[in-house]
Write a protein that holds these residues in place. Structure first.
Motif, mmCIF file in Angstrom:
data_model
loop_
_atom_site.group_PDB
_atom_site.id
_atom_site.type_symbol
_atom_site.label_atom_id
_atom_site.label_comp_id
_atom_site.label_asym_id
_atom_site.label_seq_id
_atom_site.Cartn_x
_atom_site.Cartn_y
_atom_site.Cartn_z
ATOM 1 N N SER A 71 0.836 -1.207 0.000
ATOM 2 C CA SER A 71 0.000 0.000 0.000
ATOM 3 C C SER A 71 0.864 1.247 0.000
ATOM 4 O O SER A 71 2.097 1.159 -0.022
ATOM 5 C CB SER A 71 -0.898 -0.001 1.234
ATOM 6 O OG SER A 71 -0.157 0.411 2.369
ATOM 7 N N TYR A 77 -0.546 -3.459 4.500
ATOM 8 C CA TYR A 77 -0.880 -4.171 3.271
ATOM 9 C C TYR A 77 -2.372 -4.193 2.999
ATOM 10 O O TYR A 77 -3.182 -4.213 3.926
ATOM 11 C CB TYR A 77 -0.344 -5.615 3.346
ATOM 12 C CG TYR A 77 1.168 -5.620 3.314
ATOM 13 C CD1 TYR A 77 1.849 -5.739 2.110
ATOM 14 C CD2 TYR A 77 1.913 -5.425 4.480
ATOM 15 C CE1 TYR A 77 3.231 -5.682 2.067
ATOM 16 C CE2 TYR A 77 3.293 -5.365 4.442
ATOM 17 C CZ TYR A 77 3.951 -5.494 3.233
ATOM 18 O OH TYR A 77 5.305 -5.420 3.185
ATOM 19 N N HIS A 78 -2.706 -4.169 1.703
ATOM 20 C CA HIS A 78 -4.079 -4.438 1.293
ATOM 21 C C HIS A 78 -4.325 -5.931 1.443
ATOM 22 O O HIS A 78 -3.532 -6.738 0.951
ATOM 23 C CB HIS A 78 -4.279 -4.079 -0.182
ATOM 24 C CG HIS A 78 -4.143 -2.623 -0.488
ATOM 25 N ND1 HIS A 78 -5.091 -1.690 -0.117
ATOM 26 C CD2 HIS A 78 -3.173 -1.916 -1.113
ATOM 27 C CE1 HIS A 78 -4.718 -0.487 -0.525
ATOM 28 N NE2 HIS A 78 -3.546 -0.590 -1.122
ATOM 29 N N LEU A 79 -5.402 -6.308 2.104
ATOM 30 C CA LEU A 79 -5.808 -7.711 2.086
ATOM 31 C C LEU A 79 -6.720 -7.876 0.887
ATOM 32 O O LEU A 79 -7.799 -7.275 0.839
ATOM 33 C CB LEU A 79 -6.549 -8.082 3.370
ATOM 34 C CG LEU A 79 -5.721 -8.079 4.656
ATOM 35 C CD1 LEU A 79 -6.589 -8.516 5.825
ATOM 36 C CD2 LEU A 79 -4.514 -9.017 4.532
ATOM 37 N N LEU A 80 -6.285 -8.674 -0.083
ATOM 38 C CA LEU A 80 -7.088 -8.893 -1.282
ATOM 39 C C LEU A 80 -8.030 -10.081 -1.020
ATOM 40 O O LEU A 80 -7.954 -10.685 0.059
ATOM 41 C CB LEU A 80 -6.124 -9.069 -2.454
ATOM 42 C CG LEU A 80 -5.259 -7.796 -2.590
ATOM 43 C CD1 LEU A 80 -4.171 -7.960 -3.610
ATOM 44 C CD2 LEU A 80 -6.123 -6.583 -2.905
ATOM 45 N N PRO A 81 -8.962 -10.356 -1.959
ATOM 46 C CA PRO A 81 -10.030 -11.314 -1.599
ATOM 47 C C PRO A 81 -9.567 -12.615 -0.931
ATOM 48 O O PRO A 81 -10.133 -13.028 0.089
ATOM 49 C CB PRO A 81 -10.711 -11.562 -2.941
ATOM 50 C CG PRO A 81 -10.564 -10.256 -3.668
ATOM 51 C CD PRO A 81 -9.183 -9.759 -3.291
ATOM 52 N N LEU A 84 -8.081 -11.811 2.655
ATOM 53 C CA LEU A 84 -9.098 -11.461 3.647
ATOM 54 C C LEU A 84 -9.884 -12.703 4.063
ATOM 55 O O LEU A 84 -10.224 -12.879 5.234
ATOM 56 C CB LEU A 84 -10.036 -10.383 3.078
ATOM 57 C CG LEU A 84 -11.086 -9.840 4.034
ATOM 58 C CD1 LEU A 84 -10.456 -9.279 5.304
ATOM 59 C CD2 LEU A 84 -11.929 -8.761 3.369
ATOM 60 N N GLU A 88 -10.223 -13.956 7.804
ATOM 61 C CA GLU A 88 -11.525 -14.108 8.467
ATOM 62 C C GLU A 88 -11.674 -15.514 9.052
ATOM 63 O O GLU A 88 -12.253 -15.677 10.124
ATOM 64 C CB GLU A 88 -12.658 -13.790 7.480
ATOM 65 C CG GLU A 88 -12.781 -12.284 7.217
ATOM 66 C CD GLU A 88 -13.895 -11.881 6.237
ATOM 67 O OE1 GLU A 88 -14.242 -10.692 6.187
ATOM 68 O OE2 GLU A 88 -14.408 -12.764 5.514
#
Lengths: 488, 488
Positions: A71, A77-81, A84, A88
């Motif tokens: 980022s 960091y971006h958690l991408l699909p 994430l 979760e």
């Protein structure tokens, strides 16, 4: 262009909630080049040491496969699909273990008033690592790296009765630390997801029981991820307190060293041994600290033996028996049976959720392919239908869709359909393996078997594949999923 | 004291995962006095106007019942066990609606580099409301109030092919705004939970279709909460763009006014009418802005009619058709069929998750008791066993436990056992009603009915109660839960 959009809308209306690989998995889109791998290759000649250091196997694999993305803030960091989804799942697993230990979940604000940290003396102590914000009324707040002060402020008013203790309150929230040198991606970031549990007891004996109990829960949690881990005596550091234990995942990339004594089996962080020697030297006046640590061998903190074996590891959790270190200065008192007000005995138990995720990937993956603990793989199964227009397309695609529909019933949220059918089966199978999806079902040539359609099942972790009928495959995956759930 | 701790440990080992009212619901512990109600009563004489203004029915009820708690940061709240449970349910509901619209979930970091906001010109424009952090290397970051810049930075590299569009990426994360006057609790806070969706299309026509589609999803979402809501033309404000629609929950406490035209049925924010008049006045040079808004009646933005009805309301969602406002300055380009690079057409769709929760409580509650939309009530059912040592204890307690066990199977995570058995049934029933748990099952005197044990079922929202056998009650609740799920 318009056509593409219409296709997407049609898919949307016809197959609501169908999880497609194409719309979830696209490393080309989400992983910005140059990839760290390429970057490290490019810069091998003239790269600064600290830049090379910031790479790790897990960071490279997670970015290259579009699981996370860098980022505009180094160390966040971006958690991408896919990332994430895995996070979760891990969060849910941590929740389950906390509920089993009778803990209650809450959520405290990101910002904590500096004044609370001043009261406990931590504002000055932790200064370089604190990120601070001043609001429009010139009041200062911290982007909380931990919440001992905040929880005492919450729980102190009105004072609890002894009848209302023990209390166990936890949260899973983003924390912040202005790391001097963020590195290895989620292993040492400036923003990270942490589970922090705070416990309050009436007396030290009860607090010690709580402490032991939560440490046992940590042991179960780490074992359920099928990791090689160790519990070690740790230093109480800036958090402080009476006792502390760390939980480590064994890895050469780790920044900690754990010593195990072959005489008495004591396990402890190498820092502790150094601290002890410094204390002894200071007491006897026999030399300066810096000389000491270079001249003498480390000794066991329990029996004094020097027969110690050392292992490198990543700290993923840390428990502290705090006593009244925070409850006293912040007046977090309870009312005793004799109607007196006394400070509660406190414990705190941190678990680095994002760090544990990265550590799992670090120790389980191969050099080229991600491997997840089964419980936190973003998806358990992916289905790879035939290439569009191929010989198998007519027969295989309806079978793949049917397989998806049956599996969705027994594995809700755990099955993904790889509809990138402009690509070959081989290319997509390779992608699924790189992403570490544990089971890949391929509808290839064998769907045309004269004795009835067969599908390939790839057990990616075991590195084996087999051919079977769809109903048997569904049964097999149902059993696998059940056994995973039983162990959680 | 030791005894208390042992009891807790026994409960833990015997009844793992049993959700007890006593261990989740304790406003005495979690709601710090003085409660806002008491505070407002105390200070009626000499209180500052802004302090009185910051109270609302929802804030008072949520704090008094230990659902949320004030923190060391004004405008940020602790989510206590019941509050977090409701928020998690609402988050899940929003997730489901986003998945139905083919959106992918990601998570962007809290901190965004100021340099990205400088590039789009928003750093200066939004200055007073931005919370800013400077790191140890003197780099400045924002505690992001929204992520248009961050998502463009993520998606731009490498440029997407037209084949990879449309893209719909959303997150549900904590946002920050240095509100001049935070008030009404979660309705206008400095830290709030927001769902923000960003869409990317190849051309304006496709972007408009996306815009309409997402607005429809918002309509469905708000209807599923059984709220009185309206969609209105809104101002594009500091976010900007080509078109904007707001979604409002009708409430007298709301800070917005919506005008509805009885001639052409246009619905729009009163701000828009004022803006339009200001524009006209400026164009004709017929007077200053401040005079204008006080002298002339508002007119319909569509047909110019002055036959407008006005309603107060709370804005809970806002959609923007952004065009290339962000993609152009940040070079978020895609590659067309003709191999040209052009900016993507963008949309953004914000939904205030924590605000929607508070707005629901605000409009549904009575003056003394919380009422939730059924879907987001922290628990659907609570079971109130007899008082310890009462006549009904021997017969009623095993029945209550049995009821809990059966309901847990059909309503996992939605049933709670009120084990505060040192309190009377009446006191506990009252608490359950105040908390707005929709169904309360009481094991009272009627368990001794000569014709077989009966339990009381209180339908709290309908304000009615009935007596029935346990199997019939379980069946009834199963049906209720199924109908809720069908509607989601």
């Amino acid at each position: 262009m318009k056509f593409m959009h219409c296709v997407s809308k049609t898919i949307l209306h016809q197959q609501r909630c169908k999880v497609h690989m194409s719309s979830l998995y696209r490393p080309v889109i989400v992983a910005p080049p140059p990839s760290p791998k390429t970057a490290s290759e490019k810069t091998k000649k003239g790269v600064r040491k600290d830049e090379q250091d910031s790479l790790s196997k897990s960071l490279r694999l997670l970015i290259d496969n579009g699981v996370i993305g860098p980022s505009s803030c180094v160390g966040a960091y971006h958690l991408l699909p896919f990332g994430l989804k895995a996070m979760e799942k891990l969060t849910k697993l941590v929740d389950n273990h906390m509920i089993m230990a009778n803990c209650q979940k809450i959520q405290m604000p990101v910002l904590t008033s500096s004044s609370l940290w001043k009261a406990t003396g931590r504002l000055e102590k932790c200064k370089p690592e604190l990120m601070r914000v001043v609001d429009r009324h010139s009041k200062e707040f911290l982007l909380s790296p931990t919440h001992e002060e905040a929880i005492c402020d919450l729980i102190k008013n009105p004072p609890l009765s002894h009848k209302q203790l023990p209390q166990r309150l936890y949260q899973i929230t983003e924390k912040f630390r202005d790391e001097a040198r963020p590195r290895f991606g989620l292993l040492r970031g400036r923003q990270f997801l942490m589970k922090d549990l705070y416990t309050f007891d009436t007396d030290l004996e009860a607090a010690k029981q709580t402490y032991d109990e939560i440490n046992q829960v940590y042991s179960k949690l780490l074992s359920s991820l099928d990791l090689q881990w160790m519990q070690a005596h740790g230093s109480t550091g800036t958090i402080g307190g009476l006792n502390s234990h760390e939980f480590h995942v064994m890895s050469e990339i780790g920044e900690d060293s754990i010593l195990q004594c072959s005489s008495c089996n004591e396990v402890f962080n190498a820092d502790l041994s150094e601290d002890q020697q410094e204390d002894q030297l200071e007491a006897t006046g026999s030399g300066s600290v810096s000389q000491a640590s270079t001249t003498s061998d480390p000794k066991c903190i329990n029996c004094g033996s020097t027969a110690l074996s050392s292992s490198k590891c990543i700290e993923v959790a840390h428990s502290f028996l705090l006593g009244t270190k925070y409850t006293k200065p912040l007046s977090a008192l309870y009312i005793t049976e004799e109607n007196k007000k006394v400070p509660m005995e406190m414990g705190c138990f941190g678990l680095g959720v994002s760090r544990l995720l990265a550590a799992s990937v670090e120790v389980k993956s191969t050099m080229d392919e991600i491997r997840w603990p089964l419980r936190i793989a973003p998806y358990l199964v992916s289905i790879v239908p035939p290439k569009q227009g191929s010989k198998e397309d007519v027969l295989g695609t309806p079978l793949a869709v049917q397989m998806y529909e049956s599996l969705k019933k027994i594995l809700p949220n755990d099955v993904i359909y790889d509809d990138r059918t402009n690509q070959t089966i081989g290319k997509r199978l390779k992608d699924c393996k790189k992403l570490g999806i544990p089971y890949v079902i391929v509808c290839g040539q064998s769907v045309q078997d004269p004795l009835g359609p067969l599908m390939e099942v790839h057990d990616v972790n075991a590195g084996i594949s087999s051919l079977d009928h769809s109903d048997k495959i569904a049964k097999q995956l149902y059993d696998i999923n059940s056994s995973i759930k039983r162990l959680t």
